[in-house]
Design an enzyme around this catalytic site. Structure first.
Site: not given
Length: 365
Positions: A157, A289, A216, A25, A287, A214
């Site tokens: 993560n 990262d 998606g 990462a 994506a 996030k």
């Protein structure tokens, strides 16, 4: 760490061969920021083996300063194998060989504070905390709020495969509360913390100045305090030589559907929803990262929330349209033109393989 990419779709048991690449990462973020023109240093630990040689050389080829990477003669470089499908798919397989790796031996005693505080931003990943008790102690020390530390960015993560038996993945919530900027997926927050929805994530992180949730293909929601905790050195600066620092396998200093942007007011907080452009995906790995790198790229340049998030989406789109974990991002001028589009034009963006080239037409039907 070293990544092995499958030569064809299917179960790991059925894949006949793999292509060697680089992953991890923090090193992914480091490579993307260096390729975008920032001065970046990666602090980590790899084995004194051929995989370690490859990793240091490959990351360094992006322009990343690897002088902070230590070689461990007793422990190997971490590697992992994965299938070609999306991590969210039920058929996705990933096998990590990181237990006892060189990176897992990092601790507060092996990482000098001065080395990781030398940059303007320090980027960390929750993956590191899952590698060992020593790594978790290191992360706790780096996320402690102390005078003189740089802006600290933390990407949750969450990887359920990496958490040790009996360990509580909710420790990443404790770690996140020590950061200045946090990246977390809605799905990660629900799985690891039992928190559902962007507003609930914001409420779970009241101490954090900037929280990027996030969602998606739907994009992201950016929450920030009325006065984000950006150090004076980060405000109003746009030099291509901005100093960054990352820890990759560990830390170091760091130099869908579309629609109109929504504003939601909360007590003392503002949420900005920034849709993602539509992308023809080749491979989804890396994506997240890349998004973090694009957002930090905008942060180092002093850009407002919408533009920071759009630069994140564009860097993510660059990675989504290639097979590996990272790639050269669009030029700064190219990305700036796209990030400045009005809402309607942004909503019509269609990005496919090769779109980052200046000569390639980006469709906005």
């Amino acid at each position: 760490m070293v990544t092995f990419l499958p030569s064809r779709p299917g179960r790991l048991a059925d894949v006949p061969s793999f292509a060697r690449g680089t992953g991890g990462a923090e090193s992914n973020v480091a490579c993307a920021l260096a390729a975008a023109g920032h001065a970046v240093k990666w602090v980590s630990r790899v084995g004194a083996d051929g995989f370690g040689d490859h990793l240091v050389e490959a990351v360094g080829a992006y322009g990343v300063d690897t002088s902070g990477v230590r070689r461990d003669p007793r422990r190997p470089t971490g590697v992992y194998f994965r299938t070609a499908d999306d991590r969210a798919a039920g058929t996705h397989e990933v096998v990590y060989y990181r237990s006892g790796s060189a990176a897992s031996a990092m601790s507060p005693g092996t990482v000098p504070p001065g080395e990781v505080w030398a940059g303007r931003v320090l980027h960390l990943s929750g993956i590191t905390a899952a590698l060992s008790a020593d790594c978790l102690a290191l992360m706790r020390s780096l996320l402690e709020r102390r005078p003189g530390r740089p802006l600290v960015s933390f990407d949750v993560n969450h990887r359920s495969e990496l958490w040790r038996s009996g360990a509580d993945p909710r420790v990443s919530l404790e770690l996140a509360r020590g950061a200045d900027v946090v990246f977390v997926g809605e799905d990660e927050a629900e799985e690891a913390w039992g928190v559902r929805g962007a507003d609930a994530v914001r409420a779970a992180l009241p101490e954090v100045g900037v929280v990027v949730v996030k969602r998606g293909a739907r994009g992201v929601t950016v929450f920030e305090s009325p006065t984000p905790p950006l150090p004076e050195t980060l405000r109003g600066r746009s030099s291509a030589a901005d100093r960054a620092g990352l820890g990759a396998q560990f830390p170091a200093p760091l130099g869908g559907p579309s629609g109109p942007i929504e504003q939601r007011e909360q007590p003392g907080r503002t949420g900005t929803v920034v849709p993602a452009p539509r992308v023809r995906v080749i491979a989804p790995t890396g994506a997240g990262d890349a998004f973090a790198a694009g957002f930090l790229h905008g942060t180092l340049r002093g850009l407002p929330a919408r533009e920071r998030a759009r630069h994140g989406h564009l860097m993510a789109a660059a990675v989504l349209t290639v097979p590996g974990d990272h790639t050269a991002p669009p030029s700064r001028a190219h990305a700036d033109r796209l990030a400045a589009l009005d809402d309607d034009a942004w909503g019509r963006l269609r990005l496919g393989p090769g779109w980052t080239g200046e000569e390639q037409e980006v469709r906005t039907p």
